[in-house]
Write a protein that holds these residues in place. Structure first.
Motif, PDB file in Angstrom:
ATOM      1  N   CYS A 226       0.842  -1.195   0.000  1.00 17.97           N
ATOM      2  CA  CYS A 226       0.000   0.000   0.000  1.00 17.97           C
ATOM      3  C   CYS A 226       0.878   1.246   0.000  1.00 17.97           C
ATOM      4  O   CYS A 226       2.022   1.223   0.465  1.00 17.97           O
ATOM      5  CB  CYS A 226      -0.912   0.003   1.227  1.00 17.97           C
ATOM      6  N   ILE A 244       0.757  -6.277   2.600  1.00 17.46           N
ATOM      7  CA  ILE A 244      -0.626  -6.740   2.673  1.00 17.46           C
ATOM      8  C   ILE A 244      -0.887  -7.345   4.048  1.00 17.46           C
ATOM      9  O   ILE A 244      -0.115  -8.169   4.534  1.00 17.46           O
ATOM     10  CB  ILE A 244      -0.909  -7.765   1.561  1.00 17.46           C
ATOM     11  N   ARG A 265      -6.130   1.476   9.997  1.00 17.41           N
ATOM     12  CA  ARG A 265      -6.568   0.955   8.702  1.00 17.41           C
ATOM     13  C   ARG A 265      -5.645  -0.197   8.290  1.00 17.41           C
ATOM     14  O   ARG A 265      -4.470  -0.219   8.641  1.00 17.41           O
ATOM     15  CB  ARG A 265      -6.550   2.061   7.639  1.00 17.41           C
ATOM     16  N   GLU A 266      -6.190  -1.132   7.503  1.00 16.36           N
ATOM     17  CA  GLU A 266      -5.433  -2.327   7.090  1.00 16.36           C
ATOM     18  C   GLU A 266      -5.148  -2.280   5.597  1.00 16.36           C
ATOM     19  O   GLU A 266      -5.992  -1.842   4.799  1.00 16.36           O
ATOM     20  CB  GLU A 266      -6.214  -3.598   7.428  1.00 16.36           C
ATOM     21  N   CYS A 267      -3.952  -2.759   5.199  1.00 11.74           N
ATOM     22  CA  CYS A 267      -3.564  -2.834   3.784  1.00 11.74           C
ATOM     23  C   CYS A 267      -4.207  -4.069   3.160  1.00 11.74           C
ATOM     24  O   CYS A 267      -3.975  -5.192   3.592  1.00 11.74           O
ATOM     25  CB  CYS A 267      -2.041  -2.910   3.655  1.00 11.74           C
ATOM     26  N   THR A 268      -5.050  -3.878   2.135  1.00 13.32           N
ATOM     27  CA  THR A 268      -5.780  -4.977   1.513  1.00 13.32           C
ATOM     28  C   THR A 268      -4.971  -5.587   0.373  1.00 13.32           C
ATOM     29  O   THR A 268      -3.943  -5.063  -0.043  1.00 13.32           O
ATOM     30  CB  THR A 268      -7.139  -4.475   0.983  1.00 13.32           C
ATOM     31  N   SER A 269      -5.471  -6.702  -0.178  1.00 13.83           N
ATOM     32  CA  SER A 269      -4.736  -7.467  -1.191  1.00 13.83           C
ATOM     33  C   SER A 269      -4.597  -6.736  -2.517  1.00 13.83           C
ATOM     34  O   SER A 269      -3.760  -7.105  -3.340  1.00 13.83           O
ATOM     35  CB  SER A 269      -5.436  -8.809  -1.425  1.00 13.83           C
ATOM     36  N   ASN A 270      -5.401  -5.704  -2.748  1.00 15.11           N
ATOM     37  CA  ASN A 270      -5.273  -4.961  -4.001  1.00 15.11           C
ATOM     38  C   ASN A 270      -4.375  -3.733  -3.863  1.00 15.11           C
ATOM     39  O   ASN A 270      -4.308  -2.892  -4.760  1.00 15.11           O
ATOM     40  CB  ASN A 270      -6.652  -4.546  -4.523  1.00 15.11           C
ATOM     41  N   TRP A 273      -5.632   0.930   1.158  1.00 15.35           N
ATOM     42  CA  TRP A 273      -5.986   0.907   2.578  1.00 15.35           C
ATOM     43  C   TRP A 273      -7.499   0.808   2.718  1.00 15.35           C
ATOM     44  O   TRP A 273      -8.245   1.479   1.990  1.00 15.35           O
ATOM     45  CB  TRP A 273      -5.497   2.173   3.271  1.00 15.35           C
ATOM     46  N   ASP A 274      -7.957  -0.021   3.644  1.00 11.69           N
ATOM     47  CA  ASP A 274      -9.397  -0.108   3.871  1.00 11.69           C
ATOM     48  C   ASP A 274      -9.854   1.094   4.697  1.00 11.69           C
ATOM     49  O   ASP A 274      -9.056   1.901   5.168  1.00 11.69           O
ATOM     50  CB  ASP A 274      -9.774  -1.429   4.552  1.00 11.69           C
TER      51      ASP A 274
END
Length: 372
Positions: A226, A244, A265-270, A273-274
C-alpha cells in the motif's frame, strides 16, 4: 575407407516414436525456403531426417548462416528428371558426388537422412542413419552447418515433413506459478504472479524459439504494498506497515479531536488501505476538558452545556423574594427607609473596620519603609 570408419562411429537408430511433424511446402520457383522460420535449425546437430514428396529436384542446403547466398552444401535429390542426385559445395556448382537412380515419388513421401561431421557429407534412404547410403563426400575445408533450407523447381513442387524435436528448458521464477507449459518450438509458456504479487517487469507469456531460447524477458513479480501515508497538521502517523495485512495507526494532533474516518486501517490485497482517512477537527474548547468529560467533540460539549443551563435555570416565580413581594406590603415611610440604610451600611462598615484595623500598622510600615 575413411567413409566406412566414419559410418561405424556415428551409427544411430532413430526413435520408434517420432515427434509431431512440421510440414513445409516449396513451389516450382527455384527459391530456397529457410527452415529456421519453421523451428528447424542444424546447430547442435550432426544429422537430420526428413520426408519429401516431389516429382523431381528436391534440393537441401546446409548453411553456416541463415542465408543461401553464403557458402553452403547443396544436396540435390532426384535431379535431372529424377534420374540423378548429387552433392555440391555451393549453389549450382559442379557435382562432387553423384547417384544415378530414381529416388523420388510424386505420389508418396520418401524418407531420407543427411549427416555432417568432420567434413563428411553423407546422404541415405530410410529411418536409420548411416544405413542405405547412396552418396558421400569429404570436404577438406568444411563449412559449419547451422541452418537448413529446401527448394524445388524445374517443373516440380514439393511437400516436406520434418520432425519437431526442438524443446526449450522450462524455467521457473520466484513468486510466480506456471499456468500453461508448452516447451515445444513456437510453444508458449504462461506464468501468473502469486497472490499478493504483481508483474513489475518482464513477460508472463514467453515463446520457445528454434534456437531453444525463450522470447521476451523473465517475469519479475513484486510484492503488492500500500502507498505510504504521511502525517498532516491534524494527525500524526504512529505506526505503518505497508505490506498486505499490515496496519497504519494515526493519532490526532494536540488541540485536535477525532471526528470521522478510521485511525487504524489495514492494507488490503489490491494494494489499497481499507476504511476512510481519519478526520481530526480543531477543538473549540480545551481538548483536555473535552476528554475529561468524555466528549468526542466540541459540538457535543456545547450541547451538554446548553442542557445544563436549562436544568440549572432558576424559576423566578418560585423564589422567596417573589413570595415576599406578593405577601408583604411595601413600606415607603422615610423613617423606615432611613432605618434600613443605617442598619445595612452599619453592618458593612463594622465588618470592614474589624478586618482592616489589625493590619493598619503593617500597611503603615509597608508604605513608609517598603517591603521586607
Amino acid at each position: 575407407m575413411k567413409v566406412e570408419i566414419y559410418r561405424t562411429v556415428i551409427f544411430v537408430l532413430l526413435p520408434q516414436i517420432r515427434a509431431v511433424d512440421i510440414e513445409v511446402s516449396t513451389a516450382d520457383n527455384r527459391k530456397y525456403v529457410k527452415l529456421s522460420t519453421h523451428c528447424i535449425v542444424a546447430a547442435g546437430r550432426s544429422f537430420y531426417t526428413f520426408q519429401v514428396k516431389a516429382k523431381n529436384d528436391a534440393h537441401i542446403a546446409l548453411m553456416s548462416e541463415d542465408d543461401d547466398a553464403r557458402p553452403l552444401y547443396e544436396i540435390v535429390i532426384g535431379g535431372w528428371g529424377n534420374k540423378k542426385s548429387c552433392i555440391r559445395t555451393g549453389k549450382q556448382l559442379p557435382c562432387l558426388s553423384t547417384y544415378q537412380q530414381t529416388v523420388l515419388s510424386q505420389t508418396a513421401y520418401r524418407l531420407f537422412w543427411v549427416s555432417w561431421i568432420g567434413g563428411y557429407i553423407v546422404v541415405g534412404e530410410g529411418d536409420v542413419v548411416n544405413k542405405n547410403v547412396f552418396m558421400s563426400y569429404h570436404h577438406s575445408n568444411p563449412y559449419h552447418v547451422n541452418f537448413f533450407a529446401v527448394m524445388t523447381g524445374w517443373s516440380s513442387s514439393g511437400q516436406w515433413k520434418f520432425s519437431n524435436d526442438v524443446r526449450c528448458t522450462l524455467q521457473a521464477f520466484n513468486n510466480t506459478r506456471i499456468v500453461e507449459n508448452y516447451t515445444d518450438c513456437v510453444g508458449t509458456t504462461t506464468y501468473e504472479c502469486d497472490s499478493g504479487y504483481f508483474l513489475h517487469s518482464g513477460n508472463l507469456q514467453r515463446t520457445c524459439f528454434s534456437n531453444r531460447t525463450w522470447s521476451g524477458e523473465p517475469p519479475y513479480c513484486k510484492q503488492i504494498s500500500c502507498p505510504q501515508i504521511s502525517s498532516t497538521v491534524s494527525y500524526a502517523i504512529q505506526h505503518q506497515d505497508t505490506d498486505i495485512g499490515g496496519n497504519v495507526t494515526a493519532v490526532c494532533s494536540d488541540n485536535f479531536r477525532h471526528s470521522s474516518g478510521h485511525l487504524t486501517r489495514e492494507c488490503t490485497s489490491n494494494g489499497s488501505w481499507d476504511g476512510e482517512e481519519p478526520v481530526c477537527l480543531r477543538c473549540r474548547c480545551p481538548c483536555s476538558l473535552i476528554g475529561q468529560q468524555g466528549f468526542n467533540s466540541s459540538s457535543e460539549l456545547e450541547q451538554r452545556l446548553k442542557q445544563l443551563k436549562r436544568e440549572l435555570e432558576i424559576a423566578k416565580n418560585s423564589t422567596s423574594s417573589f413570595y415576599r413581594k406578593r405577601n408583604c406590603a411595601l413600606d415607603n415611610r422615610l423613617s423606615s427607609a432611613s432605618l434600613g440604610y443605617l442598619c445595612g451600611y452599619g453592618v458593612i462598615i463594622s465588618i470592614a473596620v474589624y478586618l482592616v484595623i489589625p493590619d493598619l500598622s503593617i500597611l503603615y510600615r509597608h508604605f513608609r519603609f517598603g517591603a521586607d
